[in-house]
Design an enzyme around this catalytic site. Sequence first.
Site, mmCIF file in Angstrom:
data_model
loop_
_atom_site.group_PDB
_atom_site.id
_atom_site.type_symbol
_atom_site.label_atom_id
_atom_site.label_comp_id
_atom_site.label_asym_id
_atom_site.label_seq_id
_atom_site.Cartn_x
_atom_site.Cartn_y
_atom_site.Cartn_z
ATOM 1 N N ASP A 109 42.466 48.202 29.211
ATOM 2 C CA ASP A 109 42.875 47.358 30.487
ATOM 3 C C ASP A 109 44.678 47.185 30.478
ATOM 4 O O ASP A 109 45.752 47.842 29.429
ATOM 5 C CB ASP A 109 42.407 46.511 30.260
ATOM 6 C CG ASP A 109 42.004 45.153 30.662
ATOM 7 O OD1 ASP A 109 42.079 45.674 32.265
ATOM 8 O OD2 ASP A 109 41.384 44.176 31.054
ATOM 9 N N HIS A 110 44.778 46.759 31.641
ATOM 10 C CA HIS A 110 46.611 46.394 31.824
ATOM 11 C C HIS A 110 46.892 46.511 30.743
ATOM 12 O O HIS A 110 47.209 46.059 29.753
ATOM 13 C CB HIS A 110 45.994 44.680 32.197
ATOM 14 C CG HIS A 110 45.608 44.067 33.449
ATOM 15 N ND1 HIS A 110 45.825 44.276 34.440
ATOM 16 C CD2 HIS A 110 44.004 43.874 33.377
ATOM 17 C CE1 HIS A 110 44.983 43.718 35.657
ATOM 18 N NE2 HIS A 110 43.934 43.690 34.802
ATOM 19 N N GLU A 182 49.390 33.082 36.345
ATOM 20 C CA GLU A 182 50.778 33.417 36.237
ATOM 21 C C GLU A 182 51.237 33.678 37.380
ATOM 22 O O GLU A 182 52.668 33.946 37.477
ATOM 23 C CB GLU A 182 51.430 33.792 34.756
ATOM 24 C CG GLU A 182 50.368 35.449 35.169
ATOM 25 C CD GLU A 182 49.310 35.569 34.579
ATOM 26 O OE1 GLU A 182 48.162 35.135 34.594
ATOM 27 O OE2 GLU A 182 49.194 37.519 34.907
ATOM 28 N N HIS A 226 42.073 36.570 37.996
ATOM 29 C CA HIS A 226 41.302 36.447 36.314
ATOM 30 C C HIS A 226 41.188 35.716 36.036
ATOM 31 O O HIS A 226 41.791 34.477 36.336
ATOM 32 C CB HIS A 226 42.726 36.759 36.415
ATOM 33 C CG HIS A 226 42.578 38.637 35.783
ATOM 34 N ND1 HIS A 226 43.906 39.087 36.041
ATOM 35 C CD2 HIS A 226 42.045 39.189 36.002
ATOM 36 C CE1 HIS A 226 44.317 39.678 35.694
ATOM 37 N NE2 HIS A 226 42.589 40.278 35.655
ATOM 38 N N HIS A 265 38.996 44.252 39.036
ATOM 39 C CA HIS A 265 39.313 42.711 38.452
ATOM 40 C C HIS A 265 38.730 41.655 39.011
ATOM 41 O O HIS A 265 38.593 41.156 39.994
ATOM 42 C CB HIS A 265 40.567 43.443 38.425
ATOM 43 C CG HIS A 265 40.841 44.163 37.264
ATOM 44 N ND1 HIS A 265 41.803 44.405 36.597
ATOM 45 C CD2 HIS A 265 41.462 45.554 37.867
ATOM 46 C CE1 HIS A 265 42.076 45.417 35.953
ATOM 47 N NE2 HIS A 265 41.284 46.409 37.141
ATOM 48 N N ASN A 287 34.760 44.449 35.986
ATOM 49 C CA ASN A 287 35.693 44.048 35.047
ATOM 50 C C ASN A 287 34.582 43.084 34.756
ATOM 51 O O ASN A 287 34.814 41.657 35.356
ATOM 52 C CB ASN A 287 37.685 43.942 34.797
ATOM 53 C CG ASN A 287 37.951 45.268 34.558
ATOM 54 O OD1 ASN A 287 37.459 46.057 34.382
ATOM 55 N ND2 ASN A 287 39.441 44.695 34.895
HETATM 56 ZN ZN LIG Z 1 42.363 42.708 35.211
#
Ligand SMILES: [Zn+2]
Length: 359
Positions: A109-110, A182, A226, A265, A287
């Site tokens: 992932d990321h 964030e 997210h 995402h 995801n």
């Molecule tokens: Zn993601």
Amino acid sequence: MVKILDLVKPGVLYGDQVTKVLNHAKEKGFAIPAVNVTSTSHINCALEIARDINSPIIIQLSNGGAAFFAGKGLDNKNQQASILGAISAAEHVHRVAKEYGIPVIMHTDHCAKKLLPWLDGMIKEDEKFFKKNGKPLFSSHMIDLSQEPLKENIKIAKKYLKKLDKMKITLELEVGVTGGEEDGVDNSGVENKRLYTQPEDILYTYEELLKISKRFTIAATFGNVHGVYKPGNVKLEPKILNNCQKYIEKELNLKTKKPVNFVFHGGSGSEPEKITEAIKYGVVKMNIDTDTQFAYTNGIVNYVNEKKSYLKSQIGNPEGSESPNKKYYDPRVVLRTGEESMKKRLELAFKQLKCLNKN
Ligand SMILES: [Zn+2]
């Protein structure tokens, strides 16, 4: 009707096998769930439900998840624990996937700019594995330079795609910013350059990457965030994906529809109709992390609440002061309740993504 197992064999996929499965999903109008895992318990649970559903699955590790996989007791200086954990997880999947009889895409992932040493370490292992087995350890990796200016993002992504393409590994990259704690989410619902990818940016990305390889997927953002927040905080606009596809078709004069394989995402907590819409516009991978995290923990919490009086001591429960409790506190019994609950949540994801009985 063509089934996935007419196209590929069970086990970890690589190279054109990955492309074939993703293109098939796009063509047939479904997407494959990509589950974040942090332990073998998660991996086995994901493989089990995919087998029961009779469909392929994507297993992925985040940077922190990979470090946890290697063990919290290990130092993660220079990303060493994250590298080791991801490798260890992939090796486990290679060992067991065939036994479950399903095709698996093994993914990471990321990976932001400051985490690139993590990706470098995994690629080194891919190269070793490739030399020995003629295929890479991972099916695909993600690079996330969405915090950088687009040109910089694509320049670095191309460099990595070149490296990965030698081993036929697929690259996922992010264009636009997925919101979250964030990123300072804009709740107003107004189209905003950072949370909503622009068609011109996707065209640029598509054209530039295609110069290197066709093995890439794009995580374009359409208001994704997210984590799970109270309803109304997230305004998903899947039509942005459609606009991007149409724009590329037109600008490049393409005969094929939906040229881009998109990744969704921040799927946790999304309205089912937005998921359906996103799939229609070319999302082939979604995801899932936050929702399965909750499901796993929730299964254990419910068990502990229900069996409280059997879990306080090794001997003695409502059935008698000398009655042993071993079969209640055996960690296998406890963790299995987490797995059962996570399986149920994953089953829902497979349903929402229309990924049922595809093998
Ligand atoms: Zn993601």
